[in-house]
Design a protein around this motif. Structure first.
Motif, PDB file in Angstrom:
ATOM      1  N   VAL A  80      15.417  -9.296 -13.126  1.00  0.00           N
ATOM      2  CA  VAL A  80      14.696  -9.894 -12.003  1.00  0.00           C
ATOM      3  C   VAL A  80      14.280  -8.806 -11.026  1.00  0.00           C
ATOM      4  O   VAL A  80      15.087  -7.963 -10.627  1.00  0.00           O
ATOM      5  CB  VAL A  80      15.572 -10.953 -11.291  1.00  0.00           C
ATOM      6  CG1 VAL A  80      14.835 -11.535 -10.087  1.00  0.00           C
ATOM      7  CG2 VAL A  80      15.977 -12.057 -12.265  1.00  0.00           C
ATOM      8  N   MET A  81      13.011  -8.816 -10.656  1.00  0.00           N
ATOM      9  CA  MET A  81      12.465  -7.829  -9.722  1.00  0.00           C
ATOM     10  C   MET A  81      12.596  -8.341  -8.282  1.00  0.00           C
ATOM     11  O   MET A  81      12.615  -9.549  -8.045  1.00  0.00           O
ATOM     12  CB  MET A  81      10.981  -7.569 -10.037  1.00  0.00           C
ATOM     13  CG  MET A  81      10.742  -7.049 -11.449  1.00  0.00           C
ATOM     14  SD  MET A  81      11.619  -5.521 -11.801  1.00  0.00           S
ATOM     15  CE  MET A  81      10.726  -4.405 -10.744  1.00  0.00           C
ATOM     16  N   PRO A  82      12.676  -7.413  -7.333  1.00  0.00           N
ATOM     17  CA  PRO A  82      12.778  -7.841  -5.931  1.00  0.00           C
ATOM     18  C   PRO A  82      11.469  -8.439  -5.428  1.00  0.00           C
ATOM     19  O   PRO A  82      10.392  -8.035  -5.846  1.00  0.00           O
ATOM     20  CB  PRO A  82      13.103  -6.542  -5.180  1.00  0.00           C
ATOM     21  CG  PRO A  82      12.696  -5.435  -6.090  1.00  0.00           C
ATOM     22  CD  PRO A  82      12.734  -5.964  -7.487  1.00  0.00           C
ATOM     23  N   ILE A  83      11.613  -9.425  -4.567  1.00  0.00           N
ATOM     24  CA  ILE A  83      10.452 -10.012  -3.896  1.00  0.00           C
ATOM     25  C   ILE A  83      10.516  -9.515  -2.458  1.00  0.00           C
ATOM     26  O   ILE A  83      11.316  -9.974  -1.655  1.00  0.00           O
ATOM     27  CB  ILE A  83      10.480 -11.545  -3.963  1.00  0.00           C
ATOM     28  CG1 ILE A  83      10.406 -11.991  -5.422  1.00  0.00           C
ATOM     29  CG2 ILE A  83       9.331 -12.140  -3.153  1.00  0.00           C
ATOM     30  CD1 ILE A  83      10.526 -13.480  -5.619  1.00  0.00           C
ATOM     31  N   ASP A  84       9.663  -8.528  -2.164  1.00  0.00           N
ATOM     32  CA  ASP A  84       9.671  -7.931  -0.840  1.00  0.00           C
ATOM     33  C   ASP A  84       8.367  -8.244  -0.106  1.00  0.00           C
ATOM     34  O   ASP A  84       7.522  -8.992  -0.604  1.00  0.00           O
ATOM     35  CB  ASP A  84       9.911  -6.424  -0.932  1.00  0.00           C
ATOM     36  CG  ASP A  84       8.888  -5.725  -1.827  1.00  0.00           C
ATOM     37  OD1 ASP A  84       7.858  -6.346  -2.182  1.00  0.00           O
ATOM     38  OD2 ASP A  84       9.113  -4.555  -2.174  1.00  0.00           O
ATOM     39  N   GLU A  85       8.206  -7.676   1.058  1.00  0.00           N
ATOM     40  CA  GLU A  85       7.019  -7.947   1.875  1.00  0.00           C
ATOM     41  C   GLU A  85       5.738  -7.560   1.139  1.00  0.00           C
ATOM     42  O   GLU A  85       4.739  -8.285   1.187  1.00  0.00           O
ATOM     43  CB  GLU A  85       7.113  -7.179   3.194  1.00  0.00           C
ATOM     44  CG  GLU A  85       5.972  -7.482   4.147  1.00  0.00           C
ATOM     45  CD  GLU A  85       6.108  -6.759   5.476  1.00  0.00           C
ATOM     46  OE1 GLU A  85       5.074  -6.586   6.130  1.00  0.00           O
ATOM     47  OE2 GLU A  85       7.236  -6.389   5.847  1.00  0.00           O
ATOM     48  N   SER A  86       5.760  -6.455   0.411  1.00  0.00           N
ATOM     49  CA  SER A  86       4.592  -6.008  -0.339  1.00  0.00           C
ATOM     50  C   SER A  86       4.221  -7.013  -1.427  1.00  0.00           C
ATOM     51  O   SER A  86       3.041  -7.312  -1.631  1.00  0.00           O
ATOM     52  CB  SER A  86       4.878  -4.641  -0.959  1.00  0.00           C
ATOM     53  OG  SER A  86       3.828  -4.263  -1.805  1.00  0.00           O
ATOM     54  N   PHE A  87       5.218  -7.552  -2.131  1.00  0.00           N
ATOM     55  CA  PHE A  87       4.981  -8.549  -3.171  1.00  0.00           C
ATOM     56  C   PHE A  87       4.276  -9.762  -2.573  1.00  0.00           C
ATOM     57  O   PHE A  87       3.284 -10.257  -3.121  1.00  0.00           O
ATOM     58  CB  PHE A  87       6.321  -8.967  -3.801  1.00  0.00           C
ATOM     59  CG  PHE A  87       6.196 -10.034  -4.854  1.00  0.00           C
ATOM     60  CD1 PHE A  87       6.061  -9.699  -6.193  1.00  0.00           C
ATOM     61  CD2 PHE A  87       6.223 -11.381  -4.502  1.00  0.00           C
ATOM     62  CE1 PHE A  87       5.946 -10.681  -7.169  1.00  0.00           C
ATOM     63  CE2 PHE A  87       6.114 -12.368  -5.473  1.00  0.00           C
ATOM     64  CZ  PHE A  87       5.976 -12.018  -6.800  1.00  0.00           C
TER      65      PHE A  87
END
Length: 157
Positions: A80-87
Motif C-alpha cells: 500500500v502506497m501513502p496517500i499524501d497531500e501531493s497524491f
C-alpha cells in the motif's frame, strides 16, 4: 434517482464483474486507512478472504497500481502506497481537467428536459447542503457527475 413508472428498471441495477467489486472494496479499505501505507497485500490471502480465485485479485491489484494506491513487488505482493497531500492534489487536478472537458462535450447534447433535471438537482443539493445531510449530498454529487459523464458521450472520461 428515484424509481417511478417512467424509470427503466434496467438502469437501476448495476452488475459489476468480480474484479471491479474487488477494486472498489480494496480502494475503499485503503482510503479508509484499514490498509496502511507500507502494508503488504498478498494475493493468495486476499483471494481466500474474499472467497474468489487469485486471478480477479491480481487484476484488481494491477488496476490499483495504475492509480498509485499500491505498488506490486516481486515475491512480496502489493504494498500500500501513502496517500499524501501531493497524491490528493494530483487527483483533484486531474478531475478538474477531465470533468471540465466532460461538461464541455455534454453541452451540445443537453435538452430542455435535461435543463429541468439539472435545476431540480441543484435544488436538491442545496437542500441537502443546508440540512447537512452529507449522505444525500454525496449521492447527489455522484449522480451529477454521472449525468455529465453520460451526456459527454465519451466512455473514456
Amino acid at each position: 434517482m428515484s424509481i417511478n413508472d417512467e424509470t427503466p428498471m434496467a438502469n437501476a441495477i448495476q452488475v459489476k464483474p468480480v474484479r471491479e467489486q474487488i477494486i472498489d472494496l480494496l480502494r475503499t479499505l485503503i482510503y479508509k486507512g484499514v490498509y496502511q501505507p507500507g502494508q503488504e497485500l498478498r494475493q493468495e490471502l486476499l483471494a481466500q478472504q474474499l472467497g474468489v480465485s487469485r486471478m480477479p485479485v491480481r487484476e484488481a491489484l494491477l488496476a490499483l497500481e495504475t492509480e498509485n494506491l499500491v505498488e506490486l513487488r516481486p515475491h512480496r505482493g502489493a504494498v500500500v502506497m501513502p496517500i499524501d497531500e501531493s497524491f490528493i492534489t494530483d487527483y483533484y487536478d486531474m478531475r478538474i481537467m477531465l470533468e471540465g472537458e466532460a461538461a464541455y462535450l455534454a453541452c451540445p447534447y443537453l435538452t430542455a428536459e435535461d435543463d429541468l433535471y439539472l435545476k431540480h438537482h441543484l435544488e436538491q443539493e442545496t437542500e441537502a447542503f443546508t440540512s447537512s445531510d452529507h449522505t444525500a449530498l454525496r449521492k447527489l454529487n455522484a449522480d451529477l457527475h454521472r449525468f455529465i459523464w453520460e451526456h459527454s458521450h465519451n466512455q473514456r472520461l
